[in-house]
Scaffold this motif. Structure first.
Motif, PDB file in Angstrom:
ATOM      1  N   VAL A  24     -24.333   9.348  -3.279  1.00 17.62           N
ATOM      2  CA  VAL A  24     -23.452   8.957  -2.779  1.00 17.62           C
ATOM      3  C   VAL A  24     -22.173   9.853  -3.272  1.00 17.62           C
ATOM      4  CG1 VAL A  24     -21.484   7.083  -2.149  1.00 17.62           C
ATOM      5  CG2 VAL A  24     -24.012   6.486  -2.082  1.00 17.62           C
ATOM      6  N   ASP A  25     -21.148  10.315  -2.704  1.00 15.20           N
ATOM      7  CA  ASP A  25     -20.414  11.343  -3.004  1.00 15.20           C
ATOM      8  C   ASP A  25     -18.920  10.728  -3.112  1.00 15.20           C
ATOM      9  OD1 ASP A  25     -22.049  13.633  -2.792  1.00 15.20           O
ATOM     10  OD2 ASP A  25     -21.915  13.446  -0.657  1.00 15.20           O
ATOM     11  N   ALA A  26     -18.576   9.563  -2.366  1.00 13.24           N
ATOM     12  CA  ALA A  26     -17.096   8.918  -2.414  1.00 13.24           C
ATOM     13  C   ALA A  26     -17.355   7.435  -1.906  1.00 13.24           C
ATOM     14  CB  ALA A  26     -16.426   9.690  -1.470  1.00 13.24           C
ATOM     15  N   VAL A  27     -16.257   6.916  -2.601  1.00 14.15           N
ATOM     16  CA  VAL A  27     -16.061   5.178  -2.274  1.00 14.15           C
ATOM     17  C   VAL A  27     -15.016   5.027  -1.889  1.00 14.15           C
ATOM     18  CG1 VAL A  27     -16.277   3.120  -3.196  1.00 14.15           C
ATOM     19  CG2 VAL A  27     -17.917   4.800  -4.032  1.00 14.15           C
ATOM     20  N   LEU A  28     -14.671   4.361  -0.646  1.00 10.83           N
ATOM     21  CA  LEU A  28     -13.427   4.158  -0.129  1.00 10.83           C
ATOM     22  C   LEU A  28     -13.365   2.589  -0.140  1.00 10.83           C
ATOM     23  CD1 LEU A  28     -13.050   6.453   2.763  1.00 10.83           C
ATOM     24  CD2 LEU A  28     -12.761   7.003   0.465  1.00 10.83           C
ATOM     25  N   VAL A  29     -12.366   1.803  -0.773  1.00 19.56           N
ATOM     26  CA  VAL A  29     -12.246   0.598  -0.497  1.00 19.56           C
ATOM     27  C   VAL A  29     -11.135   0.410   0.469  1.00 19.56           C
ATOM     28  CG1 VAL A  29     -11.447  -1.758  -1.747  1.00 19.56           C
ATOM     29  CG2 VAL A  29     -13.195  -0.252  -2.812  1.00 19.56           C
ATOM     30  N   ALA A  30     -11.605  -0.296   1.854  1.00 17.25           N
ATOM     31  CA  ALA A  30     -10.350  -0.401   2.850  1.00 17.25           C
ATOM     32  C   ALA A  30     -10.359  -1.824   3.062  1.00 17.25           C
ATOM     33  CB  ALA A  30     -11.190   0.416   3.938  1.00 17.25           C
ATOM     34  N   CYS A  31      -9.295  -2.346   2.729  1.00 16.05           N
ATOM     35  CA  CYS A  31      -9.293  -3.837   3.058  1.00 16.05           C
ATOM     36  C   CYS A  31      -7.805  -4.193   3.160  1.00 16.05           C
ATOM     37  CB  CYS A  31      -9.983  -4.733   1.986  1.00 16.05           C
ATOM     38  SG  CYS A  31      -8.933  -4.483   0.352  1.00 16.05           S
ATOM     39  N   SER A  32      -7.178  -5.516   3.730  1.00 14.98           N
ATOM     40  CA  SER A  32      -6.014  -6.061   3.841  1.00 14.98           C
ATOM     41  C   SER A  32      -5.240  -6.286   2.571  1.00 14.98           C
ATOM     42  CB  SER A  32      -6.181  -7.212   4.872  1.00 14.98           C
ATOM     43  OG  SER A  32      -6.457  -6.846   6.061  1.00 14.98           O
ATOM     44  N   ASN A  33      -5.932  -6.865   1.785  1.00 15.45           N
ATOM     45  CA  ASN A  33      -5.215  -7.401   0.414  1.00 15.45           C
ATOM     46  C   ASN A  33      -5.876  -6.948  -0.907  1.00 15.45           C
ATOM     47  OD1 ASN A  33      -3.729  -9.600   1.766  1.00 15.45           O
ATOM     48  ND2 ASN A  33      -5.942 -10.064   2.487  1.00 15.45           N
ATOM     49  N   LEU A  34      -5.237  -6.034  -1.438  1.00  9.97           N
ATOM     50  CA  LEU A  34      -5.686  -5.410  -2.670  1.00  9.97           C
ATOM     51  C   LEU A  34      -5.281  -6.044  -3.901  1.00  9.97           C
ATOM     52  CD1 LEU A  34      -5.297  -1.593  -1.786  1.00  9.97           C
ATOM     53  CD2 LEU A  34      -7.270  -2.522  -2.217  1.00  9.97           C
ATOM     54  N   GLN A  35      -6.176  -6.290  -4.856  1.00  3.49           N
ATOM     55  CA  GLN A  35      -5.848  -7.100  -5.929  1.00  3.49           C
ATOM     56  C   GLN A  35      -4.910  -6.764  -6.897  1.00  3.49           C
ATOM     57  OE1 GLN A  35      -9.605  -7.868  -8.077  1.00  3.49           O
ATOM     58  NE2 GLN A  35      -8.613  -8.863  -9.756  1.00  3.49           N
ATOM     59  N   ARG A  36      -4.751  -5.165  -6.892  1.00  6.12           N
ATOM     60  CA  ARG A  36      -3.661  -4.548  -7.779  1.00  6.12           C
ATOM     61  C   ARG A  36      -3.533  -3.381  -7.201  1.00  6.12           C
ATOM     62  NH1 ARG A  36      -8.623  -4.144 -10.747  1.00  6.12           N
ATOM     63  NH2 ARG A  36      -9.482  -2.107 -10.520  1.00  6.12           N
ATOM     64  N   ALA A  37      -2.227  -2.681  -7.808  1.00  2.47           N
ATOM     65  CA  ALA A  37      -1.744  -1.362  -7.222  1.00  2.47           C
ATOM     66  C   ALA A  37      -2.838  -0.158  -8.146  1.00  2.47           C
ATOM     67  CB  ALA A  37      -0.537  -1.129  -7.746  1.00  2.47           C
ATOM     68  N   TYR A  38      -3.155  -0.471  -9.152  1.00  2.00           N
ATOM     69  CA  TYR A  38      -3.699   0.690  -9.863  1.00  2.00           C
ATOM     70  C   TYR A  38      -4.517   0.069 -11.140  1.00  2.00           C
ATOM     71  CZ  TYR A  38       0.686   1.565 -11.595  1.00  2.00           C
ATOM     72  OH  TYR A  38       1.880   1.382 -11.907  1.00  2.00           O
ATOM     73  N   PRO A  39      -5.713   0.633 -11.768  1.00  2.00           N
ATOM     74  CA  PRO A  39      -6.334   1.410 -10.991  1.00  2.00           C
ATOM     75  C   PRO A  39      -7.166   1.051  -9.857  1.00  2.00           C
ATOM     76  CG  PRO A  39      -7.546   0.731 -12.896  1.00  2.00           C
ATOM     77  CD  PRO A  39      -6.248   0.024 -12.964  1.00  2.00           C
ATOM     78  N   ASP A  57      -8.210   3.555  -2.755  1.00  2.00           N
ATOM     79  CA  ASP A  57      -8.004   2.641  -1.737  1.00  2.00           C
ATOM     80  C   ASP A  57      -7.292   2.701  -0.482  1.00  2.00           C
ATOM     81  OD1 ASP A  57      -9.412   0.997  -3.894  1.00  2.00           O
ATOM     82  OD2 ASP A  57      -7.433   0.231  -4.505  1.00  2.00           O
ATOM     83  N   MET A  58      -7.546   2.067   0.687  1.00  2.86           N
ATOM     84  CA  MET A  58      -6.624   2.340   1.627  1.00  2.86           C
ATOM     85  C   MET A  58      -6.328   0.704   2.357  1.00  2.86           C
ATOM     86  SD  MET A  58      -9.133   4.343   4.075  1.00  2.86           S
ATOM     87  CE  MET A  58      -8.237   4.401   5.555  1.00  2.86           C
ATOM     88  N   ASN A  59      -5.249   0.664   3.105  1.00  2.00           N
ATOM     89  CA  ASN A  59      -4.699  -0.598   3.475  1.00  2.00           C
ATOM     90  C   ASN A  59      -4.333  -0.233   4.835  1.00  2.00           C
ATOM     91  OD1 ASN A  59      -3.690  -2.985   4.288  1.00  2.00           O
ATOM     92  ND2 ASN A  59      -3.164  -3.555   2.525  1.00  2.00           N
ATOM     93  N   VAL A  60      -4.977  -0.811   5.999  1.00  2.00           N
ATOM     94  CA  VAL A  60      -4.338  -0.815   7.252  1.00  2.00           C
ATOM     95  C   VAL A  60      -4.522  -2.167   7.892  1.00  2.00           C
ATOM     96  CG1 VAL A  60      -4.112   0.420   9.328  1.00  2.00           C
ATOM     97  CG2 VAL A  60      -5.272   1.433   7.332  1.00  2.00           C
ATOM     98  N   ALA A  61      -4.405  -3.189   7.013  1.00  2.00           N
ATOM     99  CA  ALA A  61      -4.676  -4.617   7.353  1.00  2.00           C
ATOM    100  C   ALA A  61      -6.013  -4.926   8.030  1.00  2.00           C
ATOM    101  CB  ALA A  61      -3.491  -5.010   8.350  1.00  2.00           C
ATOM    102  N   CYS A  62      -6.133  -5.300   9.076  1.00  2.00           N
ATOM    103  CA  CYS A  62      -7.409  -5.806   9.826  1.00  2.00           C
ATOM    104  C   CYS A  62      -8.169  -4.695  10.512  1.00  2.00           C
ATOM    105  CB  CYS A  62      -7.202  -6.891  10.951  1.00  2.00           C
ATOM    106  SG  CYS A  62      -6.487  -8.604  10.503  1.00  2.00           S
ATOM    107  N   SER A  63      -7.562  -3.412  10.460  1.00  2.00           N
ATOM    108  CA  SER A  63      -8.253  -2.299  10.862  1.00  2.00           C
ATOM    109  C   SER A  63      -8.609  -1.245   9.843  1.00  2.00           C
ATOM    110  CB  SER A  63      -7.106  -1.484  11.741  1.00  2.00           C
ATOM    111  OG  SER A  63      -7.132  -1.935  13.116  1.00  2.00           O
ATOM    112  N   SER A  64      -8.596  -1.864   8.538  1.00  2.00           N
ATOM    113  CA  SER A  64      -8.860  -1.036   7.443  1.00  2.00           C
ATOM    114  C   SER A  64     -10.365  -0.618   7.635  1.00  2.00           C
ATOM    115  CB  SER A  64      -8.731  -1.860   6.012  1.00  2.00           C
ATOM    116  OG  SER A  64      -7.548  -2.262   5.890  1.00  2.00           O
ATOM    117  N   ALA A  65     -11.418  -1.444   7.851  1.00  2.00           N
ATOM    118  CA  ALA A  65     -12.806  -0.928   8.079  1.00  2.00           C
ATOM    119  C   ALA A  65     -12.969   0.537   8.833  1.00  2.00           C
ATOM    120  CB  ALA A  65     -13.657  -1.888   8.255  1.00  2.00           C
TER     121      ALA A  65
END
Length: 279
Positions: A24-39, A57-65
């Protein structure tokens, strides 16, 4: 917590694909509610799995995936990666107002993971991404004001807007035609007729919304086989919902069968991923 359930889902996805973390080359966490801003949660998941490369990380609410899937596919098309994990850990209960009888029962907690890879690298029996299409339009009808700029104590009288708030009827009225038009336009652009769609894996928000969206796309009321529902078991799991529907209702499709993974939610945001079962 978010990383832990994300890692569990990612390991399942890697095992199903016969992949190791080193592939695997990259990991995207895409979800509505992130636990923290960073890391970034994605970097924590990357570290836990022992993946080289990068994550964010990326957040587009219910369309994040679905937005994450297009982002991963774009990385691959551009030659910046061959294999990308899109992880959607959704702890929806964390943003619920338990005193709001109209919404607190709607959601569930879960994590999903999708492995997006270059076609010449993907394992046998994969799904080809024929096309992706995204759309956003600003609306306050689904909103959560929680953030580092507003640190109101949870017990405060004015804290209700720091949790999930929606105008359900307005959302229903505005999102159904928006998503129906998005899918119809997308498949037309790809030269796919509605009758050629074997299955719709729609965001699991509301059975009535899904029924009307499927009807607008197919031209008739969809059967459970054409547009499966998992709401009764998992509830609304935000961006993970359409992925759960796909995961549980795709093994019976044959090579050449075409379907759509579609999400929609706050923003408004909507994402359409047209896929076809490979030989």
């Amino acid at each position: 917590v978010l990383a832990e359930i994300g890692v569990a889902a990612a390991r399942d996805a890697l095992a199903r694909a016969g992949r190791d973390a080193k592939d695997v080359d990259a990991v995207l966490v895409a979800c509505s509610n992130l636990q923290r801003a960073y890391p970034a949660i994605a970097i924590e998941v990357q570290d836990a799995l022992g993946i080289e490369g990068f994550g964010f990380d990326m957040n587009v609410a219910c369309s994040s995936a679905t937005f994450g899937i297009q982002t991963a596919a774009d990385f691959i098309r551009a030659g910046n990666a061959r294999s990308v994990l899109v992880v959607s850990p959704e702890i929806c209960s964390g943003h619920l107002n338990w005193r709001d009888r109209d919404s607190h029962f709607i959601f569930g907690d879960v994590a999903t993971a999708v492995l997006v890879e270059a076609a010449d690298f993907a394992p046998a029996g994969h799904w080809d991404i024929l096309g992706t299409q995204l759309k956003t339009r600003f609306s306050n009808n689904i909103r959560n004001n929680f953030g580092f700029l507003n640190r109101t104590a949870p017990e405060s009288r004015d804290s209700a807007d720091k949790l999930f708030v929606q105008e359900g009827r307005k959302v229903f009225k505005e999102v159904v035609p928006m998503v129906g038009d998005l899918i119809t336009d997308h498949i037309a652009r790809l030269g796919i007729a509605p009758a050629d769609l074997r299955r719709l894996w729609l965001h699991q928000a509301n059975a009535g919304m899904n029924r009307l969206i499927a009807q607008r796309v197919l031209g008739h009321e969809a059967s459970e086989d054409e547009s499966p529902t998992v709401l009764d078991t998992y509830a609304n799991t935000s961006s993970a919902g359409s992925i759960i529907a796909f995961h549980l209702n795709s093994e019976d499709l044959k090579p050449g069968d075409t379907g759509i993974i579609c999400s929609f939610g706050a923003g408004y945001s909507a994402g359409s991923v047209v896929i076809r079962k490979a030989a």
